[in-house]
Design a protein around this motif. Structure first.
Motif, PDB file in Angstrom:
ATOM      1  N   LYS A  80      -4.606   0.648  -1.296  1.00  0.00           N
ATOM      2  CA  LYS A  80      -4.514   2.057  -1.206  1.00  0.00           C
ATOM      3  C   LYS A  80      -4.626   3.086  -0.232  1.00  0.00           C
ATOM      4  O   LYS A  80      -4.648   4.051   0.074  1.00  0.00           O
ATOM      5  CB  LYS A  80      -5.564   2.613  -2.333  1.00  0.00           C
ATOM      6  CG  LYS A  80      -6.926   2.234  -2.004  1.00  0.00           C
ATOM      7  CD  LYS A  80      -8.098   3.083  -2.826  1.00  0.00           C
ATOM      8  CE  LYS A  80      -9.455   2.511  -2.590  1.00  0.00           C
ATOM      9  NZ  LYS A  80     -10.184   1.695  -1.673  1.00  0.00           N
ATOM     10  N   SER A  81      -4.602   2.126   1.069  1.00  0.00           N
ATOM     11  CA  SER A  81      -5.003   2.350   2.216  1.00  0.00           C
ATOM     12  C   SER A  81      -3.632   3.007   2.805  1.00  0.00           C
ATOM     13  O   SER A  81      -3.495   3.672   3.974  1.00  0.00           O
ATOM     14  CB  SER A  81      -5.272   1.259   3.225  1.00  0.00           C
ATOM     15  OG  SER A  81      -4.217   0.502   3.338  1.00  0.00           O
TER      16      SER A  81
ATOM     17  N   LYS B  72       1.117  -6.616   7.920  1.00  0.00           N
ATOM     18  CA  LYS B  72       0.540  -5.660   7.223  1.00  0.00           C
ATOM     19  C   LYS B  72       0.655  -4.477   8.414  1.00  0.00           C
ATOM     20  O   LYS B  72       0.105  -4.790   9.496  1.00  0.00           O
ATOM     21  CB  LYS B  72      -0.798  -5.907   6.908  1.00  0.00           C
ATOM     22  CG  LYS B  72      -1.619  -4.561   6.344  1.00  0.00           C
ATOM     23  CD  LYS B  72      -3.121  -5.348   5.893  1.00  0.00           C
ATOM     24  CE  LYS B  72      -3.716  -3.769   5.363  1.00  0.00           C
ATOM     25  NZ  LYS B  72      -5.039  -4.238   4.989  1.00  0.00           N
TER      26      LYS B  72
ATOM     27  N   GLY C 231      -1.768 -15.018   7.446  1.00  0.00           N
ATOM     28  CA  GLY C 231      -1.105 -15.991   6.304  1.00  0.00           C
ATOM     29  C   GLY C 231      -1.213 -15.334   4.766  1.00  0.00           C
ATOM     30  O   GLY C 231      -1.860 -14.559   4.439  1.00  0.00           O
ATOM     31  N   ASN C 232      -0.036 -15.716   4.435  1.00  0.00           N
ATOM     32  CA  ASN C 232      -0.030 -15.247   2.847  1.00  0.00           C
ATOM     33  C   ASN C 232      -0.973 -16.297   1.850  1.00  0.00           C
ATOM     34  O   ASN C 232      -0.470 -17.347   1.927  1.00  0.00           O
ATOM     35  CB  ASN C 232       1.457 -15.216   2.226  1.00  0.00           C
ATOM     36  CG  ASN C 232       1.647 -15.034   0.667  1.00  0.00           C
ATOM     37  OD1 ASN C 232       0.590 -14.457   0.119  1.00  0.00           O
ATOM     38  ND2 ASN C 232       2.727 -15.225   0.207  1.00  0.00           N
ATOM     39  N   LEU C 233      -1.773 -15.905   1.236  1.00  0.00           N
ATOM     40  CA  LEU C 233      -2.907 -16.677   0.401  1.00  0.00           C
ATOM     41  C   LEU C 233      -2.034 -17.334  -0.614  1.00  0.00           C
ATOM     42  O   LEU C 233      -2.356 -18.428  -1.092  1.00  0.00           O
ATOM     43  CB  LEU C 233      -3.767 -15.730   0.018  1.00  0.00           C
ATOM     44  CG  LEU C 233      -5.140 -15.882   0.483  1.00  0.00           C
ATOM     45  CD1 LEU C 233      -6.130 -14.775  -0.053  1.00  0.00           C
ATOM     46  CD2 LEU C 233      -5.675 -17.275   0.887  1.00  0.00           C
TER      47      LEU C 233
ATOM     48  N   ASP D 234      -8.246  -8.961  -7.039  1.00  0.00           N
ATOM     49  CA  ASP D 234      -8.526  -8.383  -5.922  1.00  0.00           C
ATOM     50  C   ASP D 234     -10.073  -8.000  -6.247  1.00  0.00           C
ATOM     51  O   ASP D 234     -10.448  -7.028  -6.902  1.00  0.00           O
ATOM     52  CB  ASP D 234      -7.659  -7.387  -5.407  1.00  0.00           C
ATOM     53  CG  ASP D 234      -8.225  -6.774  -4.060  1.00  0.00           C
ATOM     54  OD1 ASP D 234      -9.469  -6.375  -3.935  1.00  0.00           O
ATOM     55  OD2 ASP D 234      -7.589  -6.552  -3.032  1.00  0.00           O
TER      56      ASP D 234
ATOM     57  N   THR E 169      -1.913  -6.946  -9.054  1.00  0.00           N
ATOM     58  CA  THR E 169      -3.126  -6.918  -8.597  1.00  0.00           C
ATOM     59  C   THR E 169      -4.223  -6.590  -9.420  1.00  0.00           C
ATOM     60  O   THR E 169      -4.391  -5.230  -9.391  1.00  0.00           O
ATOM     61  CB  THR E 169      -3.277  -6.658  -7.086  1.00  0.00           C
ATOM     62  OG1 THR E 169      -2.014  -7.502  -6.544  1.00  0.00           O
ATOM     63  CG2 THR E 169      -4.485  -7.136  -6.435  1.00  0.00           C
TER      64      THR E 169
ATOM     65  N   ASP F 247      -8.709  -8.241   3.940  1.00  0.00           N
ATOM     66  CA  ASP F 247      -8.956  -6.957   4.084  1.00  0.00           C
ATOM     67  C   ASP F 247     -10.502  -6.679   4.813  1.00  0.00           C
ATOM     68  O   ASP F 247     -11.427  -5.866   4.432  1.00  0.00           O
ATOM     69  CB  ASP F 247      -9.012  -5.972   3.111  1.00  0.00           C
ATOM     70  CG  ASP F 247      -8.972  -4.353   3.244  1.00  0.00           C
ATOM     71  OD1 ASP F 247      -8.406  -4.183   4.371  1.00  0.00           O
ATOM     72  OD2 ASP F 247      -8.934  -3.674   2.132  1.00  0.00           O
TER      73      ASP F 247
HETATM   74  P1  ATP Z   1      -7.290  -1.428  -0.283  1.00  0.00           P
HETATM   75  O1  ATP Z   1      -7.706  -0.433   0.651  1.00  0.00           O
HETATM   76  O2  ATP Z   1      -6.696  -0.678  -1.613  1.00  0.00           O
HETATM   77  O3  ATP Z   1      -8.327  -2.338  -0.508  1.00  0.00           O
HETATM   78  P2  ATP Z   1      -5.467  -2.009   1.687  1.00  0.00           P
HETATM   79  O4  ATP Z   1      -4.160  -1.375   1.934  1.00  0.00           O
HETATM   80  O5  ATP Z   1      -6.240  -2.297   2.671  1.00  0.00           O
HETATM   81  O6  ATP Z   1      -6.174  -2.161   0.058  1.00  0.00           O
HETATM   82  P3  ATP Z   1      -5.518  -4.950   1.243  1.00  0.00           P
HETATM   83  O7  ATP Z   1      -6.718  -4.870   0.627  1.00  0.00           O
HETATM   84  O8  ATP Z   1      -5.510  -5.756   2.714  1.00  0.00           O
HETATM   85  O9  ATP Z   1      -4.929  -3.764   1.446  1.00  0.00           O
HETATM   86  O10 ATP Z   1      -4.379  -5.657   0.346  1.00  0.00           O
HETATM   87  C1  ATP Z   1      -3.936  -5.006  -0.454  1.00  0.00           C
HETATM   88  C2  ATP Z   1      -3.218  -6.141  -1.563  1.00  0.00           C
HETATM   89  O11 ATP Z   1      -2.193  -6.863  -0.672  1.00  0.00           O
HETATM   90  C3  ATP Z   1      -4.240  -7.173  -2.041  1.00  0.00           C
HETATM   91  O12 ATP Z   1      -4.912  -7.012  -3.194  1.00  0.00           O
HETATM   92  C4  ATP Z   1      -3.424  -8.330  -2.167  1.00  0.00           C
HETATM   93  O13 ATP Z   1      -2.598  -8.269  -3.588  1.00  0.00           O
HETATM   94  C5  ATP Z   1      -2.361  -8.265  -1.007  1.00  0.00           C
HETATM   95  N1  ATP Z   1      -2.630  -9.036  -0.042  1.00  0.00           N
HETATM   96  C6  ATP Z   1      -3.440  -8.623   1.060  1.00  0.00           C
HETATM   97  N2  ATP Z   1      -3.513  -9.674   1.933  1.00  0.00           N
HETATM   98  C7  ATP Z   1      -3.114 -10.624   1.431  1.00  0.00           C
HETATM   99  C8  ATP Z   1      -2.997 -11.816   1.933  1.00  0.00           C
HETATM  100  N3  ATP Z   1      -3.612 -12.576   3.063  1.00  0.00           N
HETATM  101  N4  ATP Z   1      -2.348 -12.876   1.082  1.00  0.00           N
HETATM  102  C9  ATP Z   1      -1.651 -12.644  -0.224  1.00  0.00           C
HETATM  103  N5  ATP Z   1      -1.862 -11.051  -0.720  1.00  0.00           N
HETATM  104  C10 ATP Z   1      -2.347 -10.440  -0.008  1.00  0.00           C
END
Ligand code: ATP
Length: 725
Positions: free
Chosen positions: A432-433, A448, A502-504, A516, A538, A676
């Motif tokens: 959501k960021s 990202k 890295g993609n988990l 998440d 997710t 995150d």
């Molecule tokens: P929020 O503010 O909603 O927490 P954000 O935009 O900061 O989200 P992240 O929380 O970093 O983003 O990631 C959002 C989604 O992307 C995660 O819920 C996951 O599905 C995917 N994701 C993020 N990092 C990874 C990773 N290293 N490996 C696999 N999937 C990832």
């Protein structure tokens, strides 16, 4: 500790202090004892209006520690409680003298324990989820006894049955009956040895008379099934019909997101109607052993039945899909992608002397940040290219180069993944960021886009991050491989900052479910019905319908690593991070339906070859025999064998973070990590917290300070991950 006394109608001045209170709730429940943070905390006595009572220790509103629970029928449980459950060592004494003394987990007999049934039968041995399982001895009140192995409440494996008249059977058992090799001995010394089966045509054995015997055998081995085993019935015993964890409580417990108004809350919180519940008794769950020997199915079925009234939960697993949209020519970010690739190739491919893992402080210094110009026609340092002109910046290149070395990433492979011929895939903004996410075609890396503030956080914490990942090989925190910025030429073009991580979910296993998890309830529900959940959806905390059971060595490693990682994040004043968990269900058909559910853990077996994570309609994931590479690939958080036990929320619109376990288990492979981690507790978070606190229970929102955040996160994680015993 000084304890102030407060009457029911007096207002508590400082909720953080411990008071001694008497509370009379609207639903006629009464609590007397220590009270802090708006709930029982310390020692106290709670009387439910239906006559149930608990006296003992409380922690944050839950029965926790030593205590005694009694039911109006006279039954009692005295022993350890954990988080509202009978958990630890304890003794249950039923109203008809049915007793159990031993280990409990999640309200179930689990571990070592002895049970005396009301009819005089006795079992002593190992239990699993409420049933005899493992080694144990069952003694019927008529003198018969069985000593041997059990599985799910039935004789199974090797065991000896000794009848009161002295006859005995030693051998193999299956599902409560002799099956396989075995010997039947009479007291006079004659014996009958061979293969046993309830099917007469499969029975094949030889009779050896004793010295005193003459003549042949006038005896049919089926008599063992038809007569000898039919004599004794195993008692069902008496069951506990309302567990403390299922009792209504009049305050919110940490993490369940309940409202805080004690006075207004009614007895319907847990969705359990106590009055009628107390009249219930259970006599279900029995089955016949052979012809008529009844066996105690144990508590599993019954305890799961405690959750009756809720529809039996089930999961629908859909085939996995390749995630994201390929960025091809014409895509609005096509040029950006080309620039990223050119920039990364330039940074990674540049000659660099061998790096030592001991970095100097200057490596983390930002003063040497340099912009490189990439004109389309090429320059002294950059190749010609087909994209628009852009500028490129590397942050702390030596540190990231060394991190890649530490994470054992080969530079050539890294370049091929990120800047090879394959295009990247753009994910449909999963967070959501507002960040954009890109995946490399081989799924290994995730890119990202970041806000300036996040870049600042990463740079600020980089030395500590470096030391942490260096010190903890099994750290669960995201692996960062590079931090860059692109600025395209032209008016109005903004800088795009991005991190490569890295993609988990890059594993050989198809990931069927992903969660998440933050440990907070506010906004943590996707509200998707089961049928709409895709493998790429997710899901969040309030969608979680599993707890995860890890084998002992993994569990200890897991707990200590989560502690280390959280302490690190806490020190760096980081918050808002999540535990991202991916689940691969091991028994899945072509259509994505689970083939099987298991009530018991089984040994883990590795897959053969690669599960196809990215194909449409994943191949059936059959587990077959040993593949040594697989064992080598198992690391904490990556491809870890576990059990996922389905949970249900007793749903009355309540936002309980962790549901009740149902006993329904799946063999799974888990991948997980902490993601995150670039949000620090800055002014805006403080403001957000102050604002939201007016509207919500402050513990339910995600913006708490980093220490509280880490505590809440750990508490939650340690509730959903537990030891598989
Ligand atoms: P929020 O503010 O909603 O927490 P954000 O935009 O900061 O989200 P992240 O929380 O970093 O983003 O990631 C959002 C989604 O992307 C995660 O819920 C996951 O599905 C995917 N994701 C993020 N990092 C990874 C990773 N290293 N490996 C696999 N999937 C990832």
């Amino acid at each position: 500790m000084s304890v102030a006394h407060v009457d029911d109608d007096e207002e508590i001045q400082n909720p953080g202090e411990v008071y001694h209170v008497q509370k009379f709730f609207d639903n006629e429940d009464i609590y007397m004892g220590q009270w802090a943070h708006n709930c029982p905390n310390g020692h106290g006595k709670y009387l439910w209006a239906d006559g149930c009572m608990y006296v003992g220790e409380w922690y944050k509103g839950r029965t926790n520690g030593k205590g005694k629970f009694s039911w109006p029928c006279g039954a009692t449980y005295e022993g350890q409680f954990k988080n509202g459950y009978l958990d630890g060592e304890g003794t249950y004494i039923g109203s008809s003298n049915d007793t159990y003394r031993g280990d409990w987990v999640y309200n179930m007999k689990h571990g070592k324990g002895a049970r005396n049934y009301a009819n005089g039968d006795h079992y002593e041995g190992h239990w699993r989820k409420g049933q005899p399982n493992g080694k144990g001895r069952y003694q019927w009140d008529n003198g018969d006894q069985y000593i041997g192995h059990w599985r799910r409440g039935k004789m199974n494996g090797n065991g000896t049955m000794i009848w009161a008249n002295g006859n005995r059977y030693d051998g193999c058992w299956e599902n409560g009956l002799p099956r396989g090799n075995g010997t039947f001995r009479w007291v006079d010394g004659s014996f009958y040895v061979g293969v046993w089966s309830k099917e007469p045509r499969e029975q094949s054995a030889t009779y050896y008379p004793s010295d005193s015997q003459t003549g042949g055998l006038d005896w049919d081995p089926q008599e063992v099934y038809l007569v000898s085993l039919s004599d004794c019935r195993i008692s069902h015993g008496e069951d506990i019909y309302v567990f403390p964890s299922q009792k209504t409580l009049n305050w919110p417990c940490e993490g369940d997101g309940k409202e805080n108004d004690l006075r207004l809350r009614k007895a319907s919180v847990g969705g359990y109607s106590l009055g009628s519940e107390s009249d219930l008794s259970f006599d279900c769950g029995s089955e016949c052993l052979g012809s008529g020997r009844k066996i105690d199915e144990g508590m599993v079925a019954k305890e799961s039945d405690m959750l009756r009234g809720y529809r039996r939960p089930h999961i629908i697993i859909k085939p996995t899909k390749k995630q994201g949209l390929t960025i091809s020519k014409g895509h609005k970010n096509y040029e950006l992608m080309l620039n990223l690739q050119l920039g990364i190739r330039h940074s990674v491919g540049r000659f660099a002397p061998a790096t030592s893992l001991d970095l100097k402080a200057t490596a983390f210094d930002l003063r040497d940040k340099m912009w490189t110009r990439f004109p389309p026609e090429g320059s002294k340092h950059t190749p010609p290219h087909q994209s628009c002109e852009f500028r490129w910046k590397d942050y702390c290149p030596l540190v990231f180069r060394t991190l890649r070395k530490l994470f054992k990433v080969d530079s050539a492979d890294y370049m091929v993944s990120l800047c090879g011929n394959d295009a990247l895939r753009e994910l449909s903004s999963p967070g959501k960021s507002g960040s954009f996410f890109y995946l490399t075609n081989d799924d290994k890396y995730m890119i990202k886009t970041m806000k300036k503030s996040e870049v600042k956080v990463l740079i600020r914490m980089l030395p500590a991050y470096y030391n942490h990942v260096r010190a903890y090989e099994n750290t669960l925190v995201t692996k960062f491989f590079g931090l860059h910025c692109v600025r395209m030429s032209g008016p109005g073009q903004k800088k795009v900052r991005f991190v490569i991580m890295g993609n988990l979910f890059c594993t050989e296993y198809a990931i069927h479910r992903r969660f998440d998890l933050k440990g907070s309830s506010h906004g943590r529900l996707t509200e998707k019905p089961e049928s709409e959940i895709e493998s790429t959806t997710t899901l969040k905390d309030l969608d979680l319908n599993f707890i995860f059971l890890l084998q002992k060595s993994w569990f200890h490693q897991f707990c200590s690593q989560v502690d280390q990682d959280c302490s690190f994040l806490e020190q760096e004043r980081i918050m808002d991070y999540s535990l991202l968990v991916g689940i691969h269900f091991k028994e899945i058909s072509h259509s994505g339906e689970p083939l099987n559910t298991r009530a018991n853990a089984s040994e883990v077996q590795p897959p053969i070859g690669n599960g196809d994570q990215t194909s449409e309609g994943a191949a059936p994931c059959l587990d077959v025999l040993v593949n040594t590479n697989w064992w080598a690939s198992v690391r904490l958080g990556s491809s870890m064998p576990a059990q996922a036990e389905l949970t249900v929320r007793r749903n009355n619109g309540e936002s309980l973070l962790v549901g009740e376990p149902t006993g329904e288990c799946y063999d799974v492979i888990l991948v997980f990590g902490i993601i995150d981690i670039l949000q620090d507790y800055d002014i805006s978070k403080k403001l957000e917290h102050a604002y939201k606190s007016f509207h919500h229970d402050p513990t339910s929102i995600s913006a708490v300070d980093p220490i509280q955040y880490s505590q809440r996160f750990r508490d939650f994680i340690f509730r959903i991950f537990s030891l598989d015993i």
